[in-house]
Design an enzyme around this catalytic site. Sequence first.
Site, mmCIF file in Angstrom:
data_model
loop_
_atom_site.group_PDB
_atom_site.id
_atom_site.type_symbol
_atom_site.label_atom_id
_atom_site.label_comp_id
_atom_site.label_asym_id
_atom_site.label_seq_id
_atom_site.Cartn_x
_atom_site.Cartn_y
_atom_site.Cartn_z
ATOM 1 N N LYS A 41 -6.819 12.366 7.350
ATOM 2 C CA LYS A 41 -6.348 11.001 7.586
ATOM 3 C C LYS A 41 -5.918 10.353 6.266
ATOM 4 O O LYS A 41 -6.169 10.893 5.181
ATOM 5 C CB LYS A 41 -7.455 10.171 8.231
ATOM 6 C CG LYS A 41 -8.675 9.959 7.320
ATOM 7 C CD LYS A 41 -9.758 9.163 8.024
ATOM 8 C CE LYS A 41 -10.941 8.926 7.086
ATOM 9 N NZ LYS A 41 -12.028 8.157 7.722
ATOM 10 N N TYR A 265 -1.522 -11.020 -17.487
ATOM 11 C CA TYR A 265 -1.715 -12.194 -16.646
ATOM 12 C C TYR A 265 -3.007 -12.947 -16.959
ATOM 13 O O TYR A 265 -4.033 -12.348 -17.274
ATOM 14 C CB TYR A 265 -1.754 -11.794 -15.167
ATOM 15 C CG TYR A 265 -0.438 -11.314 -14.623
ATOM 16 C CD1 TYR A 265 0.603 -12.201 -14.366
ATOM 17 C CD2 TYR A 265 -0.243 -9.958 -14.353
ATOM 18 C CE1 TYR A 265 1.812 -11.755 -13.855
ATOM 19 C CE2 TYR A 265 0.965 -9.501 -13.845
ATOM 20 C CZ TYR A 265 1.992 -10.403 -13.600
ATOM 21 O OH TYR A 265 3.178 -9.953 -13.098
#
Length: 372
Positions: A41, A265
Amino acid sequence: MKELIINKNDLIENVNKIKEYVKRNGKDDNGNYTKIIAVVKGNGYGLDIIEFTKFLIDQGIDFFAVSTVEEALKIRQAGINHNLLNLSSTSIEQEVETLVENNVILTLGSEEAVKVAEKAAEKLDKKVRAHIKIDTGFGRYGFVYNNRDKMVECLKTIKNIKIEGTFTHFSTAFYDDKYTKLQFKRFIDCIEVLKMNEIPTGMLHICNSSAFIKFPNMHLNAVRIGSAFLGRLSVQNSLGLKKIGYLKSNVTEIKTLPKDFYVSYGNIYKTKKETKVAIIPCGYMDGVNMQMGTDAFRFIDKLRYTFNDFKSLFKNKYLTVKIKDKNYKILGRIGTYHVIADITGSDIKSGDEASFDVYPGYVDSSVRREYL
């Protein structure tokens, strides 16, 4: 240019160690070694669902599991026709019909899902292959373990469904042994009830990667292995599995920043002296500093991870990038697609290779996977 590099030899070694561990724990009551169900998955845990599945087939794995209809279709459309189990129970008619048409083994975890599967079998004139899911305390898919009468009543009505397996899923196998053992007992009790009522149970499987390593007595007829193949575990790596996957890129720019200059940032980092930096085009969208499973741990673990992330934002104490076989400190916050590294005093130049240890499942699917 970015690539997720998968070392084939290390991956083969992991597969072999998992096989050896299975054999070391002996055979089941029918004289068979425990079956390995490879869970592919999440784009094959980031290793590319098709390439990873084909790789495992080459290593002798012949039973696979996915979590969505889309994943199942992708495997079938690639021409892979091995046993394939969809781990999610669904009562959406179109989805069930699609799975049946593509010879995907259904998971049935409710009365409604059984009815829809029967309807699909009649409409398509096919015998439906299925595993029964029992909810032993996860709250997701499955017949609730303490409502056995309803489960038995429902499963006794089956006409066009072949039950090939029965399973459940542990919620805390990586740390809570007591609750894991309770779930195991609930599961075994349900199996006994099904057998008493002459309802076939087929292949029994309960262990995910963590439980596979910690509880060999719970291996039953099959185990579901995913993250263990990658050597990226939430439990002690007692099998010596190697970590699979690293992100490779290149330094794209180099510059010198003056003292007291903000970096990245939020202005959380300021240079303490003139600093030479390298810019590498990889960020959190590529899995940099993203940790596996932080949503699955105890509250105390969540606090620990949050605290460490907080420290990393302000101190960058543990965040590094490897350039030319040496680790360099990352400055400031990690951006969406970029990091800034302190390379003061080095001879690094633009174009030099840079690499990050990342969890492959968090690397954007657009990044090329390379098996070497």
